[in-house]
Design an enzyme around this catalytic site. Structure first.
Site, PDB file in Angstrom:
ATOM      1  N   GLN A 178      49.902  18.451  25.020  1.00 18.87           N
ATOM      2  CA  GLN A 178      48.992  17.631  24.640  1.00 18.87           C
ATOM      3  C   GLN A 178      49.406  16.063  24.567  1.00 18.87           C
ATOM      4  O   GLN A 178      48.878  15.290  24.445  1.00 18.87           O
ATOM      5  CB  GLN A 178      48.449  17.936  23.123  1.00 18.87           C
ATOM      6  CG  GLN A 178      47.696  19.045  23.095  1.00 18.87           C
ATOM      7  CD  GLN A 178      47.453  19.389  21.479  1.00 18.87           C
ATOM      8  OE1 GLN A 178      46.391  19.231  20.950  1.00 18.87           O
ATOM      9  NE2 GLN A 178      48.305  20.180  20.696  1.00 18.87           N
ATOM     10  N   HIS A 182      46.366  16.139  28.106  1.00 23.47           N
ATOM     11  CA  HIS A 182      45.734  14.828  27.766  1.00 23.47           C
ATOM     12  C   HIS A 182      46.331  13.788  28.671  1.00 23.47           C
ATOM     13  O   HIS A 182      46.105  12.568  28.632  1.00 23.47           O
ATOM     14  CB  HIS A 182      45.988  14.627  26.367  1.00 23.47           C
ATOM     15  CG  HIS A 182      45.500  15.636  25.453  1.00 23.47           C
ATOM     16  ND1 HIS A 182      45.664  15.726  24.110  1.00 23.47           N
ATOM     17  CD2 HIS A 182      44.136  16.319  25.604  1.00 23.47           C
ATOM     18  CE1 HIS A 182      44.938  16.599  23.616  1.00 23.47           C
ATOM     19  NE2 HIS A 182      44.226  16.908  24.636  1.00 23.47           N
ATOM     20  N   CYS A 198      42.269  -2.982  44.771  1.00 24.65           N
ATOM     21  CA  CYS A 198      40.581  -3.187  45.244  1.00 24.65           C
ATOM     22  C   CYS A 198      40.190  -4.208  44.332  1.00 24.65           C
ATOM     23  O   CYS A 198      38.916  -4.690  44.303  1.00 24.65           O
ATOM     24  CB  CYS A 198      39.892  -1.831  45.132  1.00 24.65           C
ATOM     25  SG  CYS A 198      39.550  -1.260  43.454  1.00 24.65           S
ATOM     26  N   THR A 232      51.903  20.990  16.483  1.00 25.05           N
ATOM     27  CA  THR A 232      50.659  20.373  16.616  1.00 25.05           C
ATOM     28  C   THR A 232      49.621  20.713  15.524  1.00 25.05           C
ATOM     29  O   THR A 232      49.888  21.662  14.864  1.00 25.05           O
ATOM     30  CB  THR A 232      50.032  20.833  17.991  1.00 25.05           C
ATOM     31  OG1 THR A 232      48.555  20.403  17.986  1.00 25.05           O
ATOM     32  CG2 THR A 232      49.944  22.417  17.769  1.00 25.05           C
ATOM     33  N   ALA A 257      61.124  21.063  14.564  1.00 25.55           N
ATOM     34  CA  ALA A 257      61.233  21.747  15.822  1.00 25.55           C
ATOM     35  C   ALA A 257      62.725  21.658  16.425  1.00 25.55           C
ATOM     36  O   ALA A 257      63.369  22.688  17.054  1.00 25.55           O
ATOM     37  CB  ALA A 257      60.202  21.097  16.681  1.00 25.55           C
TER      38      ALA A 257
HETATM   39  C1  BV8 Z   1      36.537  17.200  24.883  1.00 23.56           C
HETATM   40  C2  BV8 Z   1      44.531  10.250  23.778  1.00 23.56           C
HETATM   41  C3  BV8 Z   1      34.286  17.560  25.844  1.00 23.56           C
HETATM   42  C4  BV8 Z   1      45.724  10.306  24.601  1.00 23.56           C
HETATM   43  C5  BV8 Z   1      43.843  12.221  22.343  1.00 23.56           C
HETATM   44  C6  BV8 Z   1      34.970  21.019  19.588  1.00 23.56           C
HETATM   45  C7  BV8 Z   1      34.978  21.600  21.171  1.00 23.56           C
HETATM   46  C8  BV8 Z   1      35.688  20.731  21.701  1.00 23.56           C
HETATM   47  C9  BV8 Z   1      35.677  19.252  21.647  1.00 23.56           C
HETATM   48  C10 BV8 Z   1      35.277  19.020  20.427  1.00 23.56           C
HETATM   49  C11 BV8 Z   1      35.009  19.859  19.168  1.00 23.56           C
HETATM   50  N1  BV8 Z   1      34.557  19.280  18.249  1.00 23.56           N
HETATM   51  C12 BV8 Z   1      34.916  17.798  18.464  1.00 23.56           C
HETATM   52  C13 BV8 Z   1      35.335  17.562  19.570  1.00 23.56           C
HETATM   53  C14 BV8 Z   1      35.758  16.402  20.149  1.00 23.56           C
HETATM   54  C15 BV8 Z   1      37.233  16.000  20.220  1.00 23.56           C
HETATM   55  C16 BV8 Z   1      37.995  16.534  19.141  1.00 23.56           C
HETATM   56  O1  BV8 Z   1      38.434  17.698  19.294  1.00 23.56           O
HETATM   57  N2  BV8 Z   1      37.911  15.825  18.150  1.00 23.56           N
HETATM   58  C17 BV8 Z   1      38.646  16.466  16.898  1.00 23.56           C
HETATM   59  C18 BV8 Z   1      39.578  15.318  16.164  1.00 23.56           C
HETATM   60  C19 BV8 Z   1      37.833  17.220  15.836  1.00 23.56           C
HETATM   61  N3  BV8 Z   1      37.764  16.563  21.419  1.00 23.56           N
HETATM   62  C20 BV8 Z   1      37.742  15.716  22.557  1.00 23.56           C
HETATM   63  O2  BV8 Z   1      36.878  14.774  22.797  1.00 23.56           O
HETATM   64  C21 BV8 Z   1      38.465  16.102  23.780  1.00 23.56           C
HETATM   65  N4  BV8 Z   1      37.326  16.152  24.861  1.00 23.56           N
HETATM   66  O3  BV8 Z   1      36.552  18.067  24.282  1.00 23.56           O
HETATM   67  O4  BV8 Z   1      35.383  16.800  25.899  1.00 23.56           O
HETATM   68  C22 BV8 Z   1      33.533  17.444  24.473  1.00 23.56           C
HETATM   69  C23 BV8 Z   1      33.613  16.109  24.124  1.00 23.56           C
HETATM   70  C24 BV8 Z   1      32.588  15.392  23.213  1.00 23.56           C
HETATM   71  C25 BV8 Z   1      32.111  16.611  22.209  1.00 23.56           C
HETATM   72  C26 BV8 Z   1      32.330  17.850  22.455  1.00 23.56           C
HETATM   73  C27 BV8 Z   1      32.919  18.231  23.657  1.00 23.56           C
HETATM   74  C28 BV8 Z   1      39.501  15.014  24.123  1.00 23.56           C
HETATM   75  C29 BV8 Z   1      40.653  15.305  23.473  1.00 23.56           C
HETATM   76  C30 BV8 Z   1      41.817  14.497  23.691  1.00 23.56           C
HETATM   77  C31 BV8 Z   1      41.849  13.236  22.992  1.00 23.56           C
HETATM   78  N5  BV8 Z   1      42.991  12.354  23.412  1.00 23.56           N
HETATM   79  N6  BV8 Z   1      44.629  11.270  22.514  1.00 23.56           N
HETATM   80  C32 BV8 Z   1      47.063   9.520  23.814  1.00 23.56           C
HETATM   81  O5  BV8 Z   1      46.759   8.246  23.692  1.00 23.56           O
HETATM   82  O6  BV8 Z   1      47.864  10.382  23.397  1.00 23.56           O
HETATM   83  S1  BV8 Z   1      44.103  13.141  21.008  1.00 23.56           S
HETATM   84  C33 BV8 Z   1      45.812  12.984  20.202  1.00 23.56           C
HETATM   85  O7  BV8 Z   1      45.726  14.108  19.285  1.00 23.56           O
HETATM   86  C34 BV8 Z   1      46.713  13.075  21.048  1.00 23.56           C
HETATM   87  O8  BV8 Z   1      46.492  13.319  22.354  1.00 23.56           O
HETATM   88  C35 BV8 Z   1      47.255  14.307  20.571  1.00 23.56           C
HETATM   89  O9  BV8 Z   1      47.849  15.130  21.685  1.00 23.56           O
HETATM   90  C36 BV8 Z   1      46.145  15.089  19.966  1.00 23.56           C
HETATM   91  C37 BV8 Z   1      46.698  16.373  18.985  1.00 23.56           C
HETATM   92  O10 BV8 Z   1      47.418  15.779  17.937  1.00 23.56           O
HETATM   93  P1  BV8 Z   1      48.938  16.518  17.901  1.00 23.56           P
HETATM   94  O11 BV8 Z   1      49.682  16.538  18.997  1.00 23.56           O
HETATM   95  O12 BV8 Z   1      48.354  17.747  17.245  1.00 23.56           O
HETATM   96  O13 BV8 Z   1      49.520  15.434  16.880  1.00 23.56           O
HETATM   97  P2  BV8 Z   1      49.442  15.605  15.475  1.00 23.56           P
HETATM   98  O14 BV8 Z   1      49.928  13.938  15.036  1.00 23.56           O
HETATM   99  O15 BV8 Z   1      47.986  15.375  15.004  1.00 23.56           O
HETATM  100  O16 BV8 Z   1      50.295  16.593  14.606  1.00 23.56           O
HETATM  101  C38 BV8 Z   1      51.505  16.590  14.757  1.00 23.56           C
HETATM  102  C39 BV8 Z   1      52.110  17.773  14.052  1.00 23.56           C
HETATM  103  O17 BV8 Z   1      53.419  17.991  14.159  1.00 23.56           O
HETATM  104  C40 BV8 Z   1      51.764  17.904  12.563  1.00 23.56           C
HETATM  105  O18 BV8 Z   1      51.198  19.184  12.356  1.00 23.56           O
HETATM  106  C41 BV8 Z   1      53.177  17.767  12.034  1.00 23.56           C
HETATM  107  O19 BV8 Z   1      53.111  18.377  10.832  1.00 23.56           O
HETATM  108  C42 BV8 Z   1      54.230  18.292  13.059  1.00 23.56           C
HETATM  109  N7  BV8 Z   1      55.351  17.747  12.869  1.00 23.56           N
HETATM  110  C43 BV8 Z   1      55.733  16.418  12.672  1.00 23.56           C
HETATM  111  N8  BV8 Z   1      57.092  16.306  13.000  1.00 23.56           N
HETATM  112  C44 BV8 Z   1      57.632  17.772  13.219  1.00 23.56           C
HETATM  113  C45 BV8 Z   1      56.361  18.580  13.339  1.00 23.56           C
HETATM  114  N9  BV8 Z   1      56.683  19.688  13.683  1.00 23.56           N
HETATM  115  C46 BV8 Z   1      57.725  20.268  13.932  1.00 23.56           C
HETATM  116  N10 BV8 Z   1      59.032  19.371  13.946  1.00 23.56           N
HETATM  117  C47 BV8 Z   1      58.797  18.195  13.627  1.00 23.56           C
HETATM  118  N11 BV8 Z   1      59.986  17.355  13.579  1.00 23.56           N
END
Ligand code: BV8
Length: 258
Positions: free
Chosen positions: A110, A128, A158, A196, A239
């Site tokens: 992601q 993503h 363009c 994630t 990790a």
């Molecule tokens: C879409 C931009 C169709 C790029 C990002 C149900 C089904 C489908 C879609 C949805 C749905 N419900 C809602 C939706 C819409 C939405 C969504 O999912 N919203 C969520 C918040 C509810 N999804 C979308 O819009 C997607 N498109 O589905 O299109 C659609 C559209 C509308 C409505 C329905 C359908 C598009 C999703 C992409 C969004 N773009 N970012 C950028 O600039 O990066 S999302 C953003 O979150 C990032 O891209 C990232 O990749 C993503 C996920 O986050 P994580 O990678 O998990 O990061 P996070 O910080 O959350 O977690 C880190 C984890 O690591 C933690 O658990 C932590 O404990 C752990 N950690 C920390 N340190 C360590 C560690 N683990 C191990 N070792 C360590 N050292």
């Protein structure tokens, strides 16, 4: 198989999980921002996360971009500077060794930071997009960029505005990547879910697809997540420490000596 609660070391995993790790041949890994955390790249959620400081509606939606492309490009430029200074960590390197050693390995990320390729993975499914690419808002032409953008906002030859080649909230994921990642999740015998929060869909559906297809699902995270409620094993810790330990548990390097 009996499910154990979260553990902090692979040696504490149930025998059946260890056996299946040692036999795994077709592996799929799903990574999130946590795999890059030990490289100094901020994650999104949690008290120190990006979304605690910035409003995702203004910075990670098409509407936010169109209302203030300069603000969005300043944010991505800031992240490009941070990422350019970072180096792959031991988790990234373990995943690169898996690609080089296992009969079948698919890395689905992601993350947009490009760190998996810098660590040596070549077969990376970027759900993503990638911060080192931008695309024309008029015709979608994509350009690679080798460093932080200089002109904000950048324009295409363009004359149209360029945007980061990433997937924002409310935007569809690229079809080819969705198909490749779903196929890998449905056909693997081991799914590693690394760093994630599993709250963003459709990426967060992949471990469920793997589980329902009979794969062993092993999660590595600093804390429990929704995946922990159905994984076969959840390891709590960094990790960069746990993934190399799991890789050794899978038999590296002896098992893969030619
Ligand atoms: C879409 C931009 C169709 C790029 C990002 C149900 C089904 C489908 C879609 C949805 C749905 N419900 C809602 C939706 C819409 C939405 C969504 O999912 N919203 C969520 C918040 C509810 N999804 C979308 O819009 C997607 N498109 O589905 O299109 C659609 C559209 C509308 C409505 C329905 C359908 C598009 C999703 C992409 C969004 N773009 N970012 C950028 O600039 O990066 S999302 C953003 O979150 C990032 O891209 C990232 O990749 C993503 C996920 O986050 P994580 O990678 O998990 O990061 P996070 O910080 O959350 O977690 C880190 C984890 O690591 C933690 O658990 C932590 O404990 C752990 N950690 C920390 N340190 C360590 C560690 N683990 C191990 N070792 C360590 N050292």
């Amino acid at each position: 198989m009996s499910r154990s609660g979260p553990v902090t070391a692979p040696s504490a995993l149930p025998g059946e999980v260890i056996r299946r790790l040692r036999e795994a041949e077709t592996v799929c890994a799903l990574t999130g921002a946590g795999v890059s955390a030990e490289s100094g790249i901020p994650t999104f959620r949690g008290s120190e996360g990006i979304w605690a400081k910035y409003d995702f509606r203004r910075l990670a939606t098409p509407e936010g971009f169109m209302s203030d492309p300069c603000l969005v490009w300043e944010w991505y430029q800031l992240r490009q500077v941070e990422i350019a200074k970072a180096a792959p960590n031991r988790a990234h390197l373990a995943l690169a060794e898996m690609e080089a050693s296992l009969p079948s390995f698919t890395l689905v990320t992601q993350n947009i930071d490009g760190m998996h390729r810098r660590a040596g993975n070549s077969r990376v499914v970027e759900l993503h997009g990638n911060i080192w690419r931008m695309r024309c808002t008029r015709d979608g032409t994509v350009s690679d960029i080798d460093g932080p953008v200089r002109d904000i906002p950048p324009f295409c030859a363009c004359g149209s505005l360029m945007r980061p080649d990433v997937v924002w909230f409310g935007e569809q994921l690229p079809r080819a990547e969705v198909e490749r990642s779903s196929e890998a999740a449905a056909s693997c015998d081991l799914m590693l879910v690394v760093g994630t929060s599993a709250v963003v869909y459709p990426a967060a559906a992949l471990p469920i697809i793997a589980k329902n297809s009979g794969a062993l699902v092993v999660e590595v995270n600093a804390e429990p997540t929704d995946v922990s409620t159905y994984s076969d094993a959840t390891l709590i810790g960094p990790a960069g420490t746990l993934l190399p330990e799991i890789w050794r548990m899978m038999g590296y390097p002896e098992r893969f000596m030619k």
